[in-house]
Motif scaffolding. Sequence first.
Motif, PDB file in Angstrom:
ATOM      1  N   LEU A 535      37.917  65.513 -17.625  1.00  0.00           N
ATOM      2  CA  LEU A 535      38.608  66.022 -16.252  1.00  0.00           C
ATOM      3  C   LEU A 535      37.850  66.068 -15.065  1.00  0.00           C
ATOM      4  N   THR A 536      38.124  65.837 -14.135  1.00  0.00           N
ATOM      5  CA  THR A 536      37.433  65.523 -12.753  1.00  0.00           C
ATOM      6  C   THR A 536      38.012  66.281 -11.467  1.00  0.00           C
ATOM      7  N   GLN A 537      37.049  67.068 -10.743  1.00  0.00           N
ATOM      8  CA  GLN A 537      37.411  67.334  -9.528  1.00  0.00           C
ATOM      9  C   GLN A 537      37.183  66.422  -8.446  1.00  0.00           C
ATOM     10  N   ALA A 538      38.337  65.776  -8.132  1.00  0.00           N
ATOM     11  CA  ALA A 538      38.315  64.483  -7.534  1.00  0.00           C
ATOM     12  C   ALA A 538      38.449  64.549  -5.948  1.00  0.00           C
ATOM     13  N   ARG A 539      39.169  65.078  -5.505  1.00  0.00           N
ATOM     14  CA  ARG A 539      39.583  65.381  -4.220  1.00  0.00           C
ATOM     15  C   ARG A 539      39.767  66.751  -3.719  1.00  0.00           C
ATOM     16  N   TYR A 540      39.649  67.102  -2.329  1.00  0.00           N
ATOM     17  CA  TYR A 540      39.942  68.300  -1.809  1.00  0.00           C
ATOM     18  C   TYR A 540      40.643  68.307  -0.448  1.00  0.00           C
ATOM     19  N   GLU A 541      41.060  69.227   0.109  1.00  0.00           N
ATOM     20  CA  GLU A 541      41.401  69.274   1.518  1.00  0.00           C
ATOM     21  C   GLU A 541      41.574  70.792   2.065  1.00  0.00           C
ATOM     22  N   TRP A 542      41.088  70.994   2.961  1.00  0.00           N
ATOM     23  CA  TRP A 542      41.187  72.253   3.651  1.00  0.00           C
ATOM     24  C   TRP A 542      42.464  72.372   4.429  1.00  0.00           C
ATOM     25  N   HIS A 543      42.881  73.799   4.347  1.00  0.00           N
ATOM     26  CA  HIS A 543      44.218  73.823   5.331  1.00  0.00           C
ATOM     27  C   HIS A 543      43.891  75.163   6.220  1.00  0.00           C
TER      28      HIS A 543
END
Lengths: 543, 168
Positions: A535-543
């Motif tokens: 399991l990988t924390q792969a991407r993110y995005e701020w809103h």
Amino acid sequence: MSGRTIQYLGSLLVMFCLAVSPTYAAVRYTDKDSTGCSTPSDTDYDPVTRACGSGSATVYNTIAGGLTVTTAGDTLYIRTTATPYNETIRQGVQTIPAGTSWANAPLIAGYPGEVPTLRPSSACEIIGLNSTANKYIHFKDLKLDGTNLTQSISFGCYNVSLDGNNNVTFLRLENIEITKSPWNGLLGGCSGCEFINLNVHDNGLAAQQLGYGPGNNGVYFTGTNSLFERGQFHNNNCYGIRVFNSAVFPQANDNIVRYVKAFNNGYGIGNSGASTCGSGGGGLIVADQDNLLYRNLSTGNWKGIEIIQGGGVSDDNRVLHNTISGNTNHGLAINQGLRTVTDTEYKNNHIVGNSPNLLDNGTGSVSGGNRTTGSVTDCTVSTSNFTQKAGSACIDAGTIIADVAYNGNAPDIGAFETFLFAFCAVEATTPTVVNITFTNNVAPPLLPASSITGFSAREDASTKTNSSTTRVGDNQVDLTVTAAFSSGTAIDISISSTNLTDSSLVANTTNQPFVQTVSNQSCTNNVAGAPSFVLTQARYEWH
Amino acid sequence: MVPSGLANTGEAENLSNIQARASATIRLRIAITCTTADCPPTGFFLRYSRNSGAYTVVPDTFAADNIAFCGIGPDPDTPTSGAPTTDQLSTSGTFVAGALVRTSNAIPTVDLALNGKTEIEYCLSLDSDAVAADTYDFRVYKQDGSVINAYTVTPRTTVISAFGGMGF
């Protein structure tokens, strides 16, 4: 002793001593060979140079002087000197300090690493205590030489003389050599006392030469609830240790003698063969009630171990796990005098090579697990090294005693108990370490604590390179290798020619070595494998 | 839309070190992938690390670290807590809906098959006395408190001073 649990007594006593390790309020010195010191005392003594002028310690030129200022919690260190101290330590003659508990027992001791000698030129005792005020006193690292004590046929003189009515309580003699007393080396009783690693030898000859027929012993003890542990008792006129009173009262009850070695005592043997001890003498003799002889060596004496009736009742004494060999006149003799000895329990003793090995004229004796046939070396390494050898016929051959610890399926016979490999595993959090657990219920901890030799490990049959082998806790050995074990591999260990022992320290010299065969013993491999999923924390995005 | 409180909006992915003012409410969407083998159903907790300290579960109310979930109060700009997410980030794989999380009680448990992915969006608030220049890093953990297998990205936000004086 009935109902007393033996197995952890040794450990508990050691723990007790450690737990209450005293903090000494003041440390002073006695040094009659000091340089540049004023007499009778000086206050700028340097214990390193043994000179006055540059130090800050208080020194006396006599033991008596040092004793005058020693109180509860204090230490008086006595320095080794070119000639012995011509002094005694006697109640009523010198000031005898006392404590109120073991925690503040005054320590009167040889300076660390030194064993000064007390050899009074004329006296009837070297250490003499007889008062109820004599309690919680700790003597350590001293040699008491009775060469010059008064030699009389009409009264006895002793290196250590304790009151016969048990007025003295909580006395500890540790690492004390008691030699050349004209009569008994130590005579008398006390209650709650500890005699740790005494070296008691060559006592009682002078009284015999004066014409005293019955003879004298290394120790003639009439006290109660006291402990003789480790140490050696040898070449004495009669017995190495005698625990009973010829009088009706007080009885010597509830004492323990354990892990000692008594050898070359008694008739025709003691005093370098000159003994004509009237009672015959021997290694250990017990009467009165509820005394315990446990894991002792009694070898090469006139008699090995005797249980008799003294002045009072002789009942419920126990003789457990002793090695009794090479004694001239009986190995274990119970009520040889045909008086009344009842309910003696003797079990798991190794009694061979004596003439004869066993005599039991007691009433209600309870026995089991004793080995009285064959050669002593069927079990022991040799006739002088009584540890269990590999493949010993005594291993697991004893009978289980409810309150006595053992290892394996059943107790071993004799003074030494082998300890066993129990389990090994490599854990995921420490993949370079094999945790190897042993069953060592009798004499923990395992020794040495580090630099343990003879251990090796393999992974899938390939030998690993050792990094270190150390003890963890009491009974675990951690074998660390240079490269981690992998998940799912076959791990095994072998133990060969190891220096690993228990801590029985019989006679203060000998531990039981590890003698079990451990070859390619499989270990549990708990090393985690590579994750089956990721399991990988792969991407993110701020809103 | 520029979310309230964001001093520097980031529609782009993996925008590093976004700045946020004290009292701001921010939303962070994190994508989690499953590779190598089928993954078991897993509940995901968000943890933060203030100024590179230990990772700590985000609380529901402000404490000394001045950060909390934004809560379930009505907010026309924020979906309700637990609302399923849709596939928005550029990771590849079979999407499984996660959830929008506004409280610590909303623990989405997601069952990802091999080469699956999910996205979880967290709504967070900074306290009015959040300290300028403090940093907050964010990582998802399993609900038993253990880490997941890998973190190829770790979002960070840095606090800047709150607006002073009159607004605009």
